[in-house]
Design an enzyme around this catalytic site. Structure first.
Site: not given
Length: 332
Positions: A119, A188, A325
């Site tokens: 992306r 990932k 977070r």
């Protein structure tokens, strides 16, 4: 002996430079240059005294016939084409250059991409014979407006396929990442990129690209600037076949895309929730104009990310980068 045959010979076991030169009808110097080219493409090859050249880690080569044979019959019937490339700039780019099939889906896989993209134009590491670089092209009814949830549907189908293969820890990170959650956060495993065009209210075409880490070479890993994982790590000592994984992905993707074309995103919202890596997490959405911190609370009906902000307001985001977070915010 082309590069594929040379690599296949090394898959079978170590071979001396003399043996490879004799089989290829070339000099040892020419074979050395070809070995160096394979190394530059991402294949880790060692030179061992007394044994010759040997692969540093196991690998297998993609085979269209093997993938087709491993697929279910109803999935094969949905294919307009199943092609394989050795080296290509990008499987997505190549399918965008080709006509969209009138019926069914055209699928292209490559052993290596020289211009793989994620992306927002990010580079996708694509070493030779290491991972899966798979793109699928097909047409959709209902116009461009309906294609907004396509990457979500493709992600759901990919995770369902991987979980059926035994990779139970794979999850989805909105909007298009396949991830694994561990004590350090999200790592990932793969990513999706949807491109295409068409008419606003008429026929549309889309190319869906999937990059999936299967067995990451050490040299490629050193160049990645975010936490990652691969199927080889998740599978521990279990042998992996990229052809088996590719067939399973297509068996899941092809019917899911048919369902999306017929019914839209609605049937997939609950399926997404089962794999949602962000739900209940404190997150920051990095938008084009500002950042927004809050707690992710799932998908809206149109595929937008729902976030409860610190003041209790719910916001919906249709685009943006999301970071988790750790240890911050409200995890309601």
């Amino acid at each position: 002996m082309d590069d594929r045959a040379l690599l296949q010979r090394l898959i079978e076991g170590p071979a001396t430079g003399d043996a490879l030169a004799s089989a290829a009808g070339q000099t040892r110097a020419a074979v050395w240059k070809r070995i160096e080219a394979l190394r530059e493409a991402g294949v880790a090859i060692e030179a061992k005294p007394g044994r010759g050249y040997a692969l540093s880690q196991p690998l297998d080569l993609l085979d269209a016939q093997a993938i087709s044979a491993a697929m279910q019959a109803d999935s094969r019937a949905r294919l307009a084409a199943l092609d394989m490339a050795w080296t290509i700039d990008s499987t997505n780019s190549e399918l965008l250059r080709r006509p969209t099939p009138a019926h069914g889906a055209a699928v292209l896989l490559a052993e290596r991409q020289t211009g793989g993209r994620g992306r927002r134009g990010r580079v996708w590491a694509s070493p030779l014979a290491a991972h899966l670089y798979l793109s699928l092209s097909r047409s959709f009814g209902g116009g461009l407006a309906r294609l907004g949830g396509l990457s979500l549907v493709a992600g759901i189908a990919a995770v369902e396929a991987l979980q059926r293969l035994g990779y139970a820890d794979v999850r989805l990170k909105w909007p298009n990442d396949l991830v694994v959650l561990d004590g350090a956060g999200l790592r990932k495993l793969g990513g999706l990129l949807v491109e295409g065009g068409g008419e606003y209210a008429g026929p549309a075409r889309a190319v869906i690209g999937l990059g999936l880490n299967v067995r990451m070479p050490a040299a490629a890993a050193a160049q990645i600037d975010q936490p990652w994982c691969d199927l080889a790590t998740l599978a521990a000592q279990r042998a992996l076949s990229r052809n088996t994984v590719a067939a399973a992905l297509l068996d899941s993707l092809l019917p899911a895309l048919d369902e999306f074309d017929a019914a839209g995103l609605a049937p997939f919202i609950d399926r997404y929730a089962a794999f949602d890596a962000l739900a209940g997490q404190a997150v920051t959405v990095h938008g084009a104009q500002a950042d927004h911190a809050g707690t992710a609370i799932g998908l809206a009906d149109d595929g937008a990310l729902r976030v409860r902000l610190a003041d209790g307001e719910e916001r919906r985001f249709h685009a943006g980068e999301v970071s988790v977070r750790r240890g911050a915010g409200d995890a309601r």
